[in-house]
Write an enzyme that holds these catalytic residues in place. Structure first.
Site, PDB file in Angstrom:
ATOM      1  N   GLU A 138       0.820  -1.217   0.000  1.00  0.00           N
ATOM      2  CA  GLU A 138       0.000   0.000   0.000  1.00  0.00           C
ATOM      3  C   GLU A 138       0.854   1.268   0.000  1.00  0.00           C
ATOM      4  OE1 GLU A 138      -3.835  -1.704   2.375  1.00  0.00           O
ATOM      5  OE2 GLU A 138      -3.829   0.390   1.829  1.00  0.00           O
TER       6      GLU A 138
ATOM      7  N   GLU B 110       9.025   4.618   1.739  1.00  0.00           N
ATOM      8  CA  GLU B 110       9.739   5.694   1.044  1.00  0.00           C
ATOM      9  C   GLU B 110       8.719   6.592   0.345  1.00  0.00           C
ATOM     10  OE1 GLU B 110      10.652   2.421   1.043  1.00  0.00           O
ATOM     11  OE2 GLU B 110      12.265   2.876   2.465  1.00  0.00           O
TER      12      GLU B 110
END
Lengths: 388, 260
Positions: A364, A368
């Site tokens: 999801e 990062e």
């Protein structure tokens, strides 16, 4: 300022906790060992209304909003991340896309079955060359009369092998690409041309089935377009925005379970002539876990409150996912350390939690990507638009 | 047809620790639950309702959940609605604060009379907390109704119920004309979880009616308990048994006791 849950939300938590303890926990170990999807658990959840917790009553949901949904995910995450993931892909993204962007007619057609758990939903975005770079998807949808023909593949689809209904993002105008040329569709997996590849072998989440799926000239009627033609990318991004809140709630449950296990173990495990609870090294780890969990809990439920009150929540939602997954990973890592060899043993549930927790930093939207999203919002507040 | 299910809110035993050595009871988490025996009684009521509704298509029986207790018992009644009760009544009054089994039975009986015609009164055999197991008999005597205790299966047809009940180590089958009071054995009925939709309804639009002593026509002397708690007594710590080292020793022991 009232930070108490409402009485109906307290009652919902009690119901879900009882369900998780009585129905989910006994099946979790076997599901993990045998990579077996606990469909009977999902059916029981459906019977008491848990497959449609946040959605309005008029479509067959429980009408408990995002707060209610976070309660569900926290309590399921406490007991079995696999079941939380099945429910999360169904409610939090699969059906959520329909709830947020579907026409009344489309919702009337699908939501009652989805809320009652008679049908399972999934969310199909990722492709082999479009992960974090979601905008580079290639699945093609070609207009043909009053239908669209879908042709191409999706990968890493949670609930892929068990879903009846999927929210799918495809390119309707290759010249425009994802931004302006992508359209979201509601696809029934029973339609001709749909195929499921064999389930992926994953490090954890063995009870939650994931697979590649393919569309071979699959015909989707025009009325199954979610939102507007060409604006599907927005539909999908908005869905993911909201899904991050409840994902944070599931990680909160996992972290809480890790802490609870440590407390119970430190109480009974004796070394150097006394329970290890009296060791400062253990106390420090437990205190750090407790503090992080408490901060996460405040963040998750405040963000859910923002969602339920139609206030901006995108930045906070990214934080729920980012902090939640990292706190859960840290907590379960400390739990392995506190449990020692027992924590490393496949005969005890800590090891399963350790394997299950890692994915939350990836799926999801990787962490990062979350950092980029949060920074984007932060800079927007000072008038800088970050270029993708 | 109308079924009244008497329910009780009790302290969650999972939050209690008993220290037998110190002869003390510690409440680690003060949380309250609907007594499991009451859940079984509600399950029976819902089963009867489903059976009668399916068989003769007549007006389905009404299930009324009734409780005596402090204001927090409201939660137990709403959970009862989640488990199938159509409406709920809480008997709450300062006069009931020190109620013993006698006062509780008097108040519950008065409430049942006030509800109107009632065909079946269901209770759990005994509650988790006080566990006297007297309430069904007290209610039946006060209302002058027949009673069947420790039911393990109940089937209803209009006008009567067939009950299998436990007595000592035996089971008996009997038929009772309604109205009657029946207490159920919780282990005999697998009580499910509340229905989420009903539970949310119970909290968002459900109403728990509150009746006080005056509503029930009870005078001060009716609310005077005959018994009062004097002290808590903790049973002595259990003596440890014999430690057995291996299976051959177990066999020797069992042979000595003539068990094998």
């Amino acid at each position: 300022m009232d930070l108490e849950l409402s009485r109906e939300h307290c009652a919902l938590r009690k119901l879900v906790r009882e369900f998780a303890e009585e129905e989910v926990r006994p099946a979790a170990r076997r599901a993990d060992r045998e990579s077996r999807t606990p469909l009977e658990v999902i059916r029981k959840a459906a019977d008491i209304g848990l497959m449609g917790v946040p959605f309005p009553r008029e479509y067959g949901g429980l009408g408990a909003g995002e707060i209610g949904y976070c309660i569900l995910m926290e309590e399921l995450g406490r007991v079995d991340t696999s079941v939380a993931t099945i429910v999360g892909a169904h409610i939090g993204i699969g059906a959520m896309a329909l709830h947020l962007s579907g026409s009344h007619r489309l919702k009337e057609k699908y939501m009652p079955d989805l809320c009652a758990g008679r049908k399972i939903a999934a969310f199909a975005l990722t492709e082999s060359n479009a992960g974090s770079d979601a905008a580079s998807i290639k699945l093609r949808a070609t207009r043909e009369g009053d239908s669209y023909m879908l042709d191409g593949q999706k990968m890493w689809i949670t609930n892929g092998p068990i879903a009846d209904v999927m929210s799918v993002l495809a390119i309707t105008d290759p010249a425009l690409g994802a931004r302006g040329g992508a359209t979201a569709f509601v696809v029934e997996t029973a339609w001709e041309g749909f195929a499921v590849a064999k389930p992926e072998h994953k490090m954890g989440l063995h009870g939650s089935p994931t697979s590649a799926i393919s569309f071979d000239n699959l015909r989707v009627p025009q009325e199954n377009v979610l939102g507007q033609v060409g604006l599907g990318f927005v539909v999908f991004m908005q869905t993911l925005d909201i899904g991050r809140v409840s994902l944070g709630a599931a990680t909160l449950g996992g972290a809480q379970a890790a802490l609870q296990a440590c407390l119970e173990w430190a109480k009974v495990r004796e070394q150097f002539g006394r329970p290890i609870a009296h060791m400062q090294s253990i106390q420090f780890m437990v205190a750090d876990m407790a503090a992080e969990i408490e901060a996460l809990r405040s963040l998750v439920y405040r963000t859910a409150w923002l969602v339920d009150h139609d206030k901006p929540f995108i930045k906070e939602a990214g934080m729920c996912k980012l902090l939640g997954s990292e706190i859960a990973s840290r907590c379960i890592d400390r739990a392995v350390q506190i449990h020692g060899a027992l924590g490393y043993s496949r005969d005890y549930h800590i090891e399963r939690g350790f394997r299950d927790a890692r994915i939350a930093e990836i799926f999801e939207g990787t962490n990062e990507i979350q950092r980029i999203l949060i920074a984007e919002q932060m800079f927007r507040e000072v008038g800088v638009k970050i270029r993708p | 047809m109308r079924i009244v299910v008497c329910v009780k809110q009790v302290l969650d035993p999972r939050g209690i620790a008993v220290n037998r050595k110190a002869e003390k009871i510690f409440i680690n988490r003060e949380e309250y639950i609907l007594d499991p025996a009451c859940k079984a009684a509600l399950q029976v009521a819902a089963g009867i309702k489903a059976a009668l509704t399916a068989s003769n298509g007549a007006t389905p029986p009404e299930i009324v959940a009734l409780s005596i207790g402090p204001a927090r018992a409201d939660d137990a009644l709403r959970e009862a609605m989640g488990l199938g009760a159509d409406r709920a009544i809480l008997l709450a009054d300062a006069a009931f604060e020190k109620a013993d089994a006698l006062v509780a039975a008097t108040a519950l009986a008065a409430a049942i009379r006030r509800i109107g015609p009632v065909d079946l009164i269901l209770l759990g055999t005994r509650s988790l907390d006080t566990g006297s197991g007297e309430m069904a008999s007290r209610l039946a005597e006060t209302l002058d109704l027949p009673q069947v205790l420790e039911a393990v299966s109940i089937e209803a047809v209009p006008g009567r119920v067939t009950v299998v009940y436990r007595s000592g180590k035996s089971f008996f089958k009997t038929e009772v004309a309604l109205p009657a009071v029946v207490s159920v054995v919780p282990e005999a009925f697998e009580a499910g979880l509340p229905d989420g939709w009903r539970l949310m309804d119970a909290y968002t639009r459900g109403v728990v009616a509150t009746w006080g002593a005056a509503d029930l026509g009870l005078a001060n002397e009716d609310c005077r308990p005959m018994s009062a708690k004097k002290e808590d007594a903790v049973p002595p710590e259990r003596q440890l048994g014999t430690k057995v080292r291996d299976s051959s020793e177990i066999i020797t022991l069992l042979r000595r006791e003539r068990l094998i």
